[in-house]
Scaffold this active site. Structure first.
Site, PDB file in Angstrom:
ATOM      1  N   HIS A   1       0.859  -1.188   0.000  1.00  0.00           N
ATOM      2  CA  HIS A   1       0.000   0.000   0.000  1.00  0.00           C
ATOM      3  C   HIS A   1       0.895   1.238   0.000  1.00  0.00           C
ATOM      4  CE1 HIS A   1      -2.675   3.119   1.541  1.00  0.00           C
ATOM      5  NE2 HIS A   1      -3.696   2.350   1.189  1.00  0.00           N
TER       6      HIS A   1
ATOM      7  N   LYS B   1      -5.637  -4.614   0.611  1.00  0.00           N
ATOM      8  CA  LYS B   1      -6.282  -4.300   1.884  1.00  0.00           C
ATOM      9  C   LYS B   1      -7.116  -5.488   2.346  1.00  0.00           C
ATOM     10  CE  LYS B   1      -7.021   0.728   1.518  1.00  0.00           C
ATOM     11  NZ  LYS B   1      -8.071   1.784   1.607  1.00  0.00           N
TER      12      LYS B   1
ATOM     13  N   LYS C   1      10.329   7.969  13.367  1.00  0.00           N
ATOM     14  CA  LYS C   1      10.648   8.719  14.585  1.00  0.00           C
ATOM     15  C   LYS C   1      11.516   7.884  15.512  1.00  0.00           C
ATOM     16  CE  LYS C   1       6.269  11.271  14.464  1.00  0.00           C
ATOM     17  NZ  LYS C   1       5.010  11.544  15.168  1.00  0.00           N
TER      18      LYS C   1
ATOM     19  N   GLU D   1      10.170  11.673   7.161  1.00  0.00           N
ATOM     20  CA  GLU D   1       8.902  11.455   6.453  1.00  0.00           C
ATOM     21  C   GLU D   1       9.192  10.997   5.033  1.00  0.00           C
ATOM     22  OE1 GLU D   1       6.360  11.814   8.338  1.00  0.00           O
ATOM     23  OE2 GLU D   1       7.143  13.099   9.923  1.00  0.00           O
TER      24      GLU D   1
ATOM     25  N   LYS E   1      11.075  10.394  20.725  1.00  0.00           N
ATOM     26  CA  LYS E   1       9.750  10.936  20.432  1.00  0.00           C
ATOM     27  C   LYS E   1       8.707  10.079  21.149  1.00  0.00           C
ATOM     28  CE  LYS E   1      12.028  13.014  16.935  1.00  0.00           C
ATOM     29  NZ  LYS E   1      13.491  12.987  16.843  1.00  0.00           N
TER      30      LYS E   1
ATOM     31  N   GLU F   1      13.841  15.957   9.468  1.00  0.00           N
ATOM     32  CA  GLU F   1      14.959  16.460  10.259  1.00  0.00           C
ATOM     33  C   GLU F   1      15.732  15.292  10.864  1.00  0.00           C
ATOM     34  OE1 GLU F   1      11.866  18.831   9.450  1.00  0.00           O
ATOM     35  OE2 GLU F   1      11.628  17.532  11.206  1.00  0.00           O
TER      36      GLU F   1
ATOM     37  N   PHE G   1      -8.544  -4.519 -10.153  1.00  0.00           N
ATOM     38  CA  PHE G   1      -7.577  -3.775  -9.347  1.00  0.00           C
ATOM     39  C   PHE G   1      -6.186  -4.027  -9.947  1.00  0.00           C
ATOM     40  CE2 PHE G   1      -6.174  -2.979  -4.626  1.00  0.00           C
ATOM     41  CZ  PHE G   1      -5.407  -1.908  -5.033  1.00  0.00           C
TER      42      PHE G   1
ATOM     43  N   ASP H   1       0.878   4.167   1.392  1.00  0.00           N
ATOM     44  CA  ASP H   1       1.191   4.729   2.702  1.00  0.00           C
ATOM     45  C   ASP H   1       2.149   3.832   3.471  1.00  0.00           C
ATOM     46  OD1 ASP H   1      -0.467   6.926   2.285  1.00  0.00           O
ATOM     47  OD2 ASP H   1      -2.209   5.944   3.177  1.00  0.00           O
ATOM     48  N   LYS H   2       1.956   2.522   3.345  1.00  0.00           N
ATOM     49  CA  LYS H   2       2.821   1.592   4.064  1.00  0.00           C
ATOM     50  C   LYS H   2       4.211   1.515   3.431  1.00  0.00           C
ATOM     51  CE  LYS H   2       1.087   0.705   7.622  1.00  0.00           C
ATOM     52  NZ  LYS H   2       1.884   1.267   8.701  1.00  0.00           N
TER      53      LYS H   2
ATOM     54  N   ASP I   1      -2.426   5.638  -6.227  1.00  0.00           N
ATOM     55  CA  ASP I   1      -2.738   6.498  -5.094  1.00  0.00           C
ATOM     56  C   ASP I   1      -1.442   7.029  -4.506  1.00  0.00           C
ATOM     57  OD1 ASP I   1      -4.130   7.793  -3.111  1.00  0.00           O
ATOM     58  OD2 ASP I   1      -4.564   5.998  -1.938  1.00  0.00           O
ATOM     59  N   ALA I   2      -1.449   8.276  -4.081  1.00  0.00           N
ATOM     60  CA  ALA I   2      -0.273   8.845  -3.418  1.00  0.00           C
ATOM     61  C   ALA I   2      -0.103   8.211  -2.043  1.00  0.00           C
ATOM     62  CB  ALA I   2      -0.422  10.362  -3.282  1.00  0.00           C
TER      63      ALA I   2
ATOM     64  N   ARG J   1      -0.060   7.887   7.694  1.00  0.00           N
ATOM     65  CA  ARG J   1      -1.496   8.009   7.390  1.00  0.00           C
ATOM     66  C   ARG J   1      -2.281   6.749   7.744  1.00  0.00           C
ATOM     67  NH1 ARG J   1      -2.520  11.093   1.725  1.00  0.00           N
ATOM     68  NH2 ARG J   1      -1.777   9.115   0.913  1.00  0.00           N
ATOM     69  N   LYS J   2      -1.637   5.783   8.355  1.00  0.00           N
ATOM     70  CA  LYS J   2      -2.344   4.559   8.733  1.00  0.00           C
ATOM     71  C   LYS J   2      -2.196   4.298  10.224  1.00  0.00           C
ATOM     72  CE  LYS J   2      -4.219   3.318   4.867  1.00  0.00           C
ATOM     73  NZ  LYS J   2      -4.331   4.723   4.455  1.00  0.00           N
TER      74      LYS J   2
ATOM     75  N   ASP K   1       5.612  10.092  20.921  1.00  0.00           N
ATOM     76  CA  ASP K   1       4.582   9.571  20.017  1.00  0.00           C
ATOM     77  C   ASP K   1       4.786   8.079  19.811  1.00  0.00           C
ATOM     78  OD1 ASP K   1       3.133  11.842  19.557  1.00  0.00           O
ATOM     79  OD2 ASP K   1       4.132  12.365  17.690  1.00  0.00           O
TER      80      ASP K   1
END
Length: 410
Positions: free
Chosen positions: A22, A185, A290, A50, A294, A63, A255, A24-25, A263-264, A269-270, A296
């Site tokens: 995917h 998916k 990260k 990123e 961090k 960074e 598909f 995003d992945k 898709d971008a 985003r997941k 997060d």
């Protein structure tokens, strides 16, 4: 989620997962591959990497402050190729895609809070002074969740959705389903009776595929049959499937165009796929790219560790733990426990026991969970929690006896 929800005679809950192909992945894996490479060379690396992708290119930006070095072009192509995008027919080719880089040094203002005015200390000597001097890398709130629905104490919908996607990758890579391409998916809807898993109500799989296979046009019937035989029925427990379980495979009927061409993609985003599939709340921070200063990332891992130990200690059958932090301050500002009416002792007493048993300062988390290691790319697909295919420190139930003792139960 409320106690009323848990007491409903019957309700449905759905979670989804996505495959490593995917878009995003793909980005999450590139970001974490950069982190792994740098943290292997310099455990004190500060990384906030990123990644973005679209047709024909991958871009890394963010960074980084480190003594290590990464050949970004080589690493990106390696990750993309290992995912399976290795020729133009799949819509993306690791050997020919463009690789762009826009990485700069981390803000010294952030480093000042994390390193206590620049004093990094020695990561091999976790003295009290060193632990207290290591502030959180940012403000924020993190959640951890656990429940007794599965052996790994994860919610059933996301657990089974991940297993479907992992199986899809397995049969694609070993050639069992040679027509399958990397993007895909899964989605699983579980039917609950009074808060307990009763059956699987619906299964959905969408997967990128070849236009032709073995010289013939690939039919929907072939795709459906293969997915049922080689993926769905190989993974999902037979006792949770019945004649009324609904199964959907590639419901659009085609598909072929997928991955970054379809898709971008973007790192982070997941976040619901990465955590609990929506069963339990989320603080909003993503993980991939990260370093563990961090919170997060590190505090979310710690919150899962805490919640899992609470459930493993049978203090509750469901537990959600919230932690909050301020940039530059080591101790969490708050610890909140929610057991949704399933606790065997009061939630406030469990929270107090947690504060006694677990040291939730960032550097203590890094020490106790051994986070200064190149372990992150393997987490960037198929979830960061409940991974029965990996040996993860935050999945260990090694604080059960301590929690019981703190509560006077032993």
């Amino acid at each position: 989620m409320t106690t009323t929800f848990m007491n409903s005679p019957k309700y449905l809950f759905t979670s989804e997962s996505v495959t490593e192909g995917h878009p995003d992945k793909l980005c999450d894996q590139v970001s974490d591959a950069v982190l792994d490479e740098l943290i292997a060379q310099d455990p004190n690396s500060r990384v906030a990497c990123e990644t973005a992708t679209k047709t024909g290119y991958v871009m890394t930006f963010g960074e980084i402050t480190t003594q290590g070095f990464v050949d970004i072009d080589h690493l990106v192509r390696k990750v993309v190729g290992e995912i399976g995008y290795d020729r133009g027919k799949k819509g993306f080719d690791a050997s020919t895609c463009g690789v762009l880089t826009a990485l700069a040094n981390q803000s010294p203002d952030i480093a000042r809070g994390v390193d206590h005015n620049g004093k990094k200390g020695k990561t091999t000597e976790y003295t009290e002074e060193y632990l207290e001097a290591g502030g959180a890398g940012d403000q924020g709130l993190m959640f951890g969740f656990a429940c007794d629905e599965t052996d790994v104490l994860m919610p059933a919908p996301i657990y089974y959705a991940h297993k479907l996607c992992r199986r899809m990758a397995e049969v694609r890579k070993n050639g069992t389903l040679g027509w399958m391409y990397p993007d895909g998916k899964s989605q699983v809807t579980v039917e609950y009776h009074y808060g307990k898993v009763a059956r699987i109500h619906t299964v959905l799989i969408s997967t990128q595929h070849a236009d032709k296979f073995e010289g013939k046009t690939l039919t929907n019937e072939r795709i459906s049959q293969d997915l049922k035989e080689q993926v769905i029925f190989k993974v999902l427990p037979k006792e949770l499937l019945d004649e009324n379980t609904l199964i959907y495979t590639n419901p659009t009927g085609r598909f072929v165009v997928g991955g970054p061409m379809g898709d971008a993609g973007l790192t982070g985003r997941k976040i619901i796929v990465d955590t609990y599939g929506g069963m339990g709340r989320h603080g909003g921070g993503a993980f991939s790219g990260k370093d563990p200063t961090k919170v997060d990332r590190s505090a979310a891992y710690a919150a899962r560790w805490v919640a899992k130990n609470v459930v493993a200690a049978r203090l509750a059958s469901r537990c959600e733990v919230q932690l909050s932090y301020a940039i530059g301050i080591a101790k969490p500002l708050s610890i909140n426990v929610e057991t949704f009416g399933t606790g065997t002792v009061e939630d406030s007493r469990i929270a107090e026991a947690i504060s006694q048993v677990f040291d939730l300062r960032p550097r203590a988390i890094i020490r106790d969970l051994n986070l200064l290691r190149p372990i992150y790319r393997q987490l960037a697909a198929y979830g960061h929690f409940g991974r029965d295919d990996l040996d993860l420190t935050w999945e260990k139930t090694n604080k059960v006896a301590d929690l019981k003792k703190a509560l006077g139960l032993e």
